[in-house]
Design an enzyme around this catalytic site. Structure first.
Site, short mmCIF file in Angstrom:
data_model
loop_
_atom_site.label_atom_id
_atom_site.label_comp_id
_atom_site.label_asym_id
_atom_site.label_seq_id
_atom_site.Cartn_x
_atom_site.Cartn_y
_atom_site.Cartn_z
N ASP A 293 34.06 22.53 56.32
CA ASP A 293 33.82 24.28 56.14
C ASP A 293 33.24 24.79 57.20
OD1 ASP A 293 34.05 23.97 52.85
OD2 ASP A 293 31.62 22.71 52.82
N ASP A 317 28.77 29.11 58.76
CA ASP A 317 27.87 28.43 57.40
C ASP A 317 27.19 27.10 58.47
OD1 ASP A 317 28.58 29.24 55.14
OD2 ASP A 317 31.14 27.42 55.18
N ARG A 349 23.65 29.83 54.40
CA ARG A 349 23.33 28.21 54.45
C ARG A 349 22.09 27.81 55.62
NH1 ARG A 349 29.48 25.48 53.70
NH2 ARG A 349 29.93 26.40 50.99
#
Length: 471
Positions: A293, A317, A349
């Site tokens: 990610d 993120d 995040r």
């Protein structure tokens, strides 16, 4: 049932007579003897029935425990194995073992089902008490003056460079039992290069994947551009104190199915996606990694993990805590995120939590584009004494984001904010028990002045420590 018991008694006695007497005549018993044997066998059948129900119930409870291996036997299979073992015993030994199992199984269930930390709220309260006490010492000039209990534990030591591994005894919160590489050798990173499959000695990856405990430090200031995500092996500390260490420009750090990890004093920024490549995670093994990610730090399936005094910026993120919504074993994840700086260019995040219990305390948030703290799959999030500076965009002032669930569900999730400093219109959406004033603790930061919160969070992030002097 009585008829079957009577028939079983007669058949067994007949076979016994035939075997010992070579006599095929019908046995001649008194009625009283048959009734006595019926009562004995009936009592045994009743005991076996109760035992069966107890074993099945206990097996089911253990099987459904979130931290129990998903490959474990099913309740029916477990029950069958119990009885297969039990009925191989004879006479009174079988009865004694049955009674023993009846008494022991409830204890086994309680042991198997308990949380790794019996009272997560107690741990959160303990963190706050230590912070308050450290701050009081700071204000009274009784310590070297950080107001941060983690820093006061080691920064007052003039010889901290020689005593680096004492840092492992300074943790608070859910990560307080993380020892990292405390009991291992010092490994010095001298080369900022990277090879995901065949790392060279002297590189960060070479030290990170070793099987033995290691305390990893850096010979000088360096920027490390990883070619693929860094897979840490258990019992490792990455200690950036005394050097300006940047993990930047490539995939970043993954903590997956390992234990006892400490990450301290790193600058982590400009992280990119990686994957669709082979990556080594131990000296004996490397495997194919799918697309990542691009998180600064990803943690799932781990235990005793402590991330402290890191500065994170320019990542889409930042921290992903928990493998997936369906991976229920992460319900036992308990994480303290303390004294970090979340800065420029961050999108979301900080962290993003799944399942588990997360204590976010005394961090400094100076930027986000979508949200700061998010979660799904009903995590418990306890935010205390953080400073949140919202972006200027009026549509992104909210600190929180309840993900992948309708409001009717996330309203039951326990998310609370106590003593947080909200700046530039920032706001925290509480839910569950966190929305009630009865959830507050006497040791919370709710009554502390905003100026005090600013002084504590001012020391968040990677520190500028020189090896030749007190940090």
């Amino acid at each position: 049932m009585i008829f079957l018991i009577r028939k079983q008694i007669i058949q067994r006695q007949h076979l016994s007579n035939a075997a010992f007497k070579n006599d095929h005549s019908e046995p001649h018993w008194k009625v009283e003897e048959v009734e006595k044997m019926e009562r004995i066998v009936g009592s045994q059948c009743f005991l076996h029935l109760i035992l069966y129900l107890q074993i099945f119930t206990s097996s089911y409870t253990i099987y459904k425990a979130p931290h129990f291996s998903s490959s474990s036997s099913s309740p029916l299979h477990s029950t069958f194995l119990f009885f297969h073992f039990l009925f191989r015993q004879e006479g009174e030994r079988r009865i004694r073992m049955a009674i023993l199992i009846l008494f022991l199984l409830p204890l086994l269930v309680r042991f198997t089902s308990q949380s790794p930390v019996p009272d997560p709220e107690l741990i959160a309260q303990e963190v706050q008490e230590k912070i308050i006490n450290a701050t009081r010492r700071n204000l009274a000039y009784l310590s070297c003056g950080t107001g941060n209990p983690i820093d006061d534990c080691w920064r007052c030591d003039k010889n901290w460079v020689k005593n680096r591994q004492n840092l492992a005894d300074c943790a608070i919160g859910f990560g307080k039992h993380a020892i990292g590489g405390r009991d291992g050798k010092i490994y010095v990173v001298t080369d900022n290069g990277d090879d995901p499959v065949n790392p060279k000695p002297g590189t960060l990856r070479y030290g990170a994947i070793q099987n033995e405990p290691l305390w990893i430090i850096f010979a000088r200031d360096m920027v490390i551009k990883l070619k693929e995500e860094l897979m840490l092996n258990s019992f490792k500390t990455i200690d950036g104190r005394g050097a300006s260490v940047h993990i930047a420009g490539g995939p970043c750090i993954t903590i997956q199915y390992v234990t006892n990890i400490i990450i301290h004093g790193l600058n982590i920024h400009d992280c990119k996606q990686g994957g669709n490549a082979y990556v080594r995670d131990s000296p004996e093994h490397y495997g194919w990694r799918t697309l990542s990610d691009g998180d600064g730090i990803s943690i799932f399936g781990g235990s005793h993990v402590w991330v402290d005094h890191c500065s994170l910026s320019n990542c889409r993120d930042v921290m992903l805590l928990g493998h997936s919504d369906s991976y229920t074993r992460d319900k036992n994840m308990q994480v303290t995120i303390a004294f970090n700086h979340f800065g420029e260019g961050l999108v979301q995040r900080m962290p993003r939590c799944r399942h588990g219990y997360f204590h976010v305390v005394n961090n400094d948030y100076t930027h986000w584009e979508m949200y700061a703290i998010g979660g799904s799959a009903a995590p418990t999030i306890n935010s205390q004494g953080n400073r949140f500076l919202a972006p200027n965009d009026i549509f992104n002032k909210e600190v929180t984001k309840h993900e992948d669930a309708p409001e009717s569900q996330w309203k039951k999730w326990n998310w609370r904010s106590e003593g947080d400093l909200m700046l530039n219109g920032a706001f925290f959406t509480r839910s569950g028990a966190g929305a009630s004033s009865s959830y507050a603790k006497a040791s919370s930061l709710s009554a502390r002045p905003s100026s005090l919160i600013s002084s504590i969070t001012m020391g968040a992030g990677a520190l500028s420590c020189k090896k030749s002097s007190r940090c």
